[in-house]
Design a protein around this motif. Sequence first.
Motif: not given
Length: 119
Positions: A46-51, A101-102
């Motif tokens: 649910e968390v895009a690679a950009e984060y 890190t996210v």
Amino acid sequence: YWRLVDGNDNLTIEFVSSKGYSFRRGGVDTVITPHLFYGNVDITDEVAAEYWSWSRESESGKTTADETWDAQHQRQKTLHLTDSEMPSTWSFKDKAIFTCTVVLNDGKTTRIVDNQIIS
């Protein structure tokens, strides 16, 4: 945006390595995949690679080469770790530290979660 209505709101990162966690010079070749848990629910997809981002440092301290490496591994979820990814000082006595890190925003606050692999 994520919001928990009920339950455990702890965010944690766990890793899966395609070829284990023990590395030797000349034989490093594995894919490290982080899994982000919101309580006990895996929200990784649910968390895009950009984060996501990765950083590298040796136990002896951060180098210019580490900063260059860090810049090349921003907005990246998985890490293909090879011999060329290891710091030049990497040895039995001077471990390499890879930090994943996210950054998440729940609509009200920004939360930063990280975890490390020390090799």
